[in-house]
Design a protein around this motif. Structure first.
Motif, mmCIF file in Angstrom:
data_model
loop_
_atom_site.group_PDB
_atom_site.id
_atom_site.type_symbol
_atom_site.label_atom_id
_atom_site.label_comp_id
_atom_site.label_asym_id
_atom_site.label_seq_id
_atom_site.Cartn_x
_atom_site.Cartn_y
_atom_site.Cartn_z
ATOM 1 N N ALA A 213 -29.134 -42.909 -60.130
ATOM 2 C CA ALA A 213 -29.516 -44.236 -60.634
ATOM 3 C C ALA A 213 -28.383 -45.247 -60.521
ATOM 4 O O ALA A 213 -28.633 -46.459 -60.485
ATOM 5 N N ASP A 214 -27.133 -44.759 -60.456
ATOM 6 C CA ASP A 214 -25.975 -45.652 -60.379
ATOM 7 C C ASP A 214 -25.477 -45.866 -58.957
ATOM 8 O O ASP A 214 -24.556 -46.651 -58.730
ATOM 9 N N ALA A 215 -26.040 -45.162 -58.003
ATOM 10 C CA ALA A 215 -25.528 -45.215 -56.624
ATOM 11 C C ALA A 215 -25.947 -46.507 -55.936
ATOM 12 O O ALA A 215 -26.997 -47.083 -56.230
ATOM 13 N N ASP A 216 -25.122 -46.956 -54.989
ATOM 14 C CA ASP A 216 -25.412 -48.145 -54.208
ATOM 15 C C ASP A 216 -26.429 -47.808 -53.119
ATOM 16 O O ASP A 216 -26.168 -46.932 -52.279
ATOM 17 N N PRO A 217 -27.582 -48.478 -53.086
ATOM 18 C CA PRO A 217 -28.617 -48.142 -52.096
ATOM 19 C C PRO A 217 -28.138 -48.282 -50.650
ATOM 20 O O PRO A 217 -28.525 -47.480 -49.787
ATOM 21 N N GLY A 218 -27.302 -49.280 -50.376
ATOM 22 C CA GLY A 218 -26.795 -49.448 -49.018
ATOM 23 C C GLY A 218 -25.931 -48.284 -48.590
ATOM 24 O O GLY A 218 -26.021 -47.815 -47.443
ATOM 25 N N ARG A 219 -25.080 -47.812 -49.485
ATOM 26 C CA ARG A 219 -24.226 -46.665 -49.157
ATOM 27 C C ARG A 219 -25.076 -45.406 -48.974
ATOM 28 O O ARG A 219 -24.787 -44.576 -48.102
ATOM 29 N N LEU A 220 -26.109 -45.256 -49.787
ATOM 30 C CA LEU A 220 -26.984 -44.094 -49.623
ATOM 31 C C LEU A 220 -27.688 -44.129 -48.272
ATOM 32 O O LEU A 220 -27.859 -43.090 -47.618
ATOM 33 N N ALA A 221 -28.090 -45.328 -47.832
ATOM 34 C CA ALA A 221 -28.729 -45.455 -46.523
ATOM 35 C C ALA A 221 -27.769 -45.054 -45.406
ATOM 36 O O ALA A 221 -28.155 -44.366 -44.445
ATOM 37 N N ASP A 222 -26.511 -45.473 -45.519
ATOM 38 C CA ASP A 222 -25.506 -45.079 -44.525
ATOM 39 C C ASP A 222 -25.259 -43.571 -44.563
ATOM 40 O O ASP A 222 -25.056 -42.936 -43.521
ATOM 41 N N GLU A 223 -25.268 -43.011 -45.763
ATOM 42 C CA GLU A 223 -25.050 -41.572 -45.917
ATOM 43 C C GLU A 223 -26.156 -40.786 -45.200
ATOM 44 O O GLU A 223 -25.885 -39.816 -44.492
ATOM 45 N N ILE A 224 -27.387 -41.222 -45.362
ATOM 46 C CA ILE A 224 -28.503 -40.561 -44.686
ATOM 47 C C ILE A 224 -28.390 -40.742 -43.174
ATOM 48 O O ILE A 224 -28.643 -39.813 -42.396
ATOM 49 N N ALA A 225 -27.977 -41.936 -42.746
ATOM 50 C CA ALA A 225 -27.839 -42.197 -41.311
ATOM 51 C C ALA A 225 -26.798 -41.284 -40.673
ATOM 52 O O ALA A 225 -27.018 -40.716 -39.590
ATOM 53 N N VAL A 226 -25.647 -41.139 -41.327
ATOM 54 C CA VAL A 226 -24.557 -40.341 -40.765
ATOM 55 C C VAL A 226 -24.819 -38.845 -40.924
ATOM 56 O O VAL A 226 -24.603 -38.054 -39.990
ATOM 57 N N ASP A 227 -25.284 -38.435 -42.099
ATOM 58 C CA ASP A 227 -25.400 -37.011 -42.424
ATOM 59 C C ASP A 227 -26.670 -36.372 -41.885
ATOM 60 O O ASP A 227 -26.696 -35.164 -41.629
ATOM 61 N N VAL A 228 -27.737 -37.156 -41.745
ATOM 62 C CA VAL A 228 -29.037 -36.615 -41.336
ATOM 63 C C VAL A 228 -29.461 -37.127 -39.963
ATOM 64 O O VAL A 228 -29.709 -36.347 -39.042
ATOM 65 N N ALA A 229 -29.563 -38.455 -39.835
ATOM 66 C CA ALA A 229 -30.092 -39.021 -38.586
ATOM 67 C C ALA A 229 -29.171 -38.770 -37.404
ATOM 68 O O ALA A 229 -29.637 -38.450 -36.299
ATOM 69 N N ALA A 230 -27.863 -38.925 -37.596
ATOM 70 C CA ALA A 230 -26.938 -38.782 -36.469
ATOM 71 C C ALA A 230 -26.971 -37.392 -35.837
ATOM 72 O O ALA A 230 -27.025 -37.285 -34.600
ATOM 73 N N PRO A 231 -26.929 -36.290 -36.605
ATOM 74 C CA PRO A 231 -27.021 -34.986 -35.945
ATOM 75 C C PRO A 231 -28.296 -34.807 -35.133
ATOM 76 O O PRO A 231 -28.269 -34.212 -34.044
ATOM 77 N N VAL A 232 -29.413 -35.347 -35.637
ATOM 78 C CA VAL A 232 -30.668 -35.246 -34.891
ATOM 79 C C VAL A 232 -30.594 -36.083 -33.616
ATOM 80 O O VAL A 232 -30.941 -35.623 -32.518
ATOM 81 N N GLN A 233 -30.126 -37.320 -33.756
ATOM 82 C CA GLN A 233 -30.067 -38.211 -32.596
ATOM 83 C C GLN A 233 -29.117 -37.692 -31.526
ATOM 84 O O GLN A 233 -29.431 -37.731 -30.325
ATOM 85 N N LEU A 234 -27.947 -37.226 -31.937
ATOM 86 C CA LEU A 234 -26.980 -36.748 -30.953
ATOM 87 C C LEU A 234 -27.464 -35.476 -30.267
ATOM 88 O O LEU A 234 -27.290 -35.306 -29.048
ATOM 89 N N THR A 235 -28.072 -34.593 -31.042
ATOM 90 C CA THR A 235 -28.600 -33.372 -30.435
ATOM 91 C C THR A 235 -29.682 -33.704 -29.421
ATOM 92 O O THR A 235 -29.699 -33.163 -28.310
ATOM 93 N N ALA A 236 -30.576 -34.626 -29.777
ATOM 94 C CA ALA A 236 -31.638 -35.022 -28.853
ATOM 95 C C ALA A 236 -31.074 -35.715 -27.618
ATOM 96 O O ALA A 236 -31.532 -35.480 -26.490
ATOM 97 N N ALA A 237 -30.060 -36.559 -27.814
ATOM 98 C CA ALA A 237 -29.506 -37.334 -26.702
ATOM 99 C C ALA A 237 -28.793 -36.452 -25.686
ATOM 100 O O ALA A 237 -28.869 -36.698 -24.473
ATOM 101 N N PHE A 238 -28.087 -35.422 -26.161
ATOM 102 C CA PHE A 238 -27.269 -34.619 -25.249
ATOM 103 C C PHE A 238 -27.894 -33.269 -24.893
ATOM 104 O O PHE A 238 -27.347 -32.545 -24.064
ATOM 105 N N LEU A 239 -29.023 -32.952 -25.496
ATOM 106 C CA LEU A 239 -29.625 -31.643 -25.243
ATOM 107 C C LEU A 239 -29.981 -31.413 -23.773
ATOM 108 O O LEU A 239 -29.724 -30.317 -23.251
ATOM 109 N N PRO A 240 -30.548 -32.385 -23.051
ATOM 110 C CA PRO A 240 -30.883 -32.106 -21.643
ATOM 111 C C PRO A 240 -29.679 -31.671 -20.811
ATOM 112 O O PRO A 240 -29.779 -30.700 -20.034
ATOM 113 N N GLN A 241 -28.530 -32.348 -20.953
ATOM 114 C CA GLN A 241 -27.378 -31.943 -20.147
ATOM 115 C C GLN A 241 -26.769 -30.642 -20.643
ATOM 116 O O GLN A 241 -26.236 -29.861 -19.849
ATOM 117 N N MET A 242 -26.873 -30.357 -21.951
ATOM 118 C CA MET A 242 -26.375 -29.080 -22.452
ATOM 119 C C MET A 242 -27.249 -27.928 -21.958
ATOM 120 O O MET A 242 -26.744 -26.857 -21.610
#
Length: 273
Positions: A102-131
């Protein structure tokens, strides 16, 4: 698994400190070429220079903010512009917040989800064909023992790590027989800069004996080199025991236990007679 490290070009996120820096040093020492990704440009450049001098490997340093909505596409283009083909990926970058939700900053939480969750998915998808084309590499995602527990005051972080664990274990299943190995490594409390900027109450996360980044990397690479690596590995016997014991508890008991563990005031509270 027989790993030919000298044939690898490993893209490593969160490379400028902690577990990421330890991965970079260990892989360079084994002869792997590296693509280092982190936000701190000066530190990243200095580290890349040192690795080139010490190990005579190719090291590309790409300052990049993984919270960008199109992180995977943008980073793939940046790598391609340097004439690099990625054979392996280590999804290490992450950060956390330590506060009641309840005390957390919503913008920081959005960045946290982007870096911790979305980025691993996006990077894996982006580089999977060449790997997959190289067919001799690996994907290592850094989850954490928090993936196995609810974590009051770190609700988004523990949920993110649970996602990373499940996502990577699913990849392990899908990629069997392709020549590309995927697994998650889950460290517990580790001596890194993780709690920097999280406030004084976050010191509860580093109480007790800490593992080192080198310990975590040694666990990950030993698992990679096993004859048949499983979908995940937990770093350290104490962490392995803690996760095992948690599986014997109900979800209610586990949540209540973690509430006590992560209470920053627990040391000052009187014990019951």
């Amino acid at each position: 698994m027989t790993v030919d490290y000298r044939s690898q070009t490993v893209l490593l996120t969160g490379a400028s400190s902690g577990i990421g820096a330890a991965f970079a040093a260990a892989l360079a020492a084994r002869g792997s070429n590296l693509v280092l990704v982190a936000r701190r440009a000066d530190r990243l450049a200095s580290m890349a220079d040192e690795l080139r001098r010490n190990y005579d490997v190719r090291v590309e340093a790409i300052p990049f903010d993984l919270s960008h909505p199109a992180a995977g596409i943008e980073l793939r283009k940046a790598v391609a512009d340097r004439g690099v083909e990625v054979t392996s990926l280590i999804n290490n970058a992450a950060f956390g917040t330590f506060a009641p939700f309840a005390d957390a900053d919503p913008g920081r939480l959005a960045d946290e989800i982007a870096v911790d969750v979305a980025a691993p998915v996006q990077l894996t998808a982006a580089f999977l064909p060449q790997m997959l084309s190289a067919a001799n590499g690996f994907i290592i995602s850094v989850a954490g023992v928090s993936a196995y527990f609810p974590s009051p005051r770190m609700a988004v972080y523990s949920a993110a790590k649970a996602f990373v664990l499940s996502f990577t274990e699913s990849l392990w299943t899908e990629l069997r027989g392709t020549g590309l190995t995927a697994f998650a490594v889950s460290p517990g409390a580790t001596s890194t800069e993780f709690t920097t900027g999280m406030g004084p109450e976050a010191s509860v996360l580093t109480s007790g004996r800490l593992r080192t980044p080198e310990d975590v990397v040694a666990t990950a690479l030993a698992h990679l080199e096993r004859r048949n690596p499983g979908p995940s590995v937990i770093d350290g016997r104490a962490n392995q025991l803690g996760v095992l014991m948690s599986r014997l508890a109900s979800r209610r008991q586990s949540a209540m236990m973690m509430e006590r563990v992560l209470d920053p005031n627990r040391r000052s509270k009187p014990t019951a007679a």
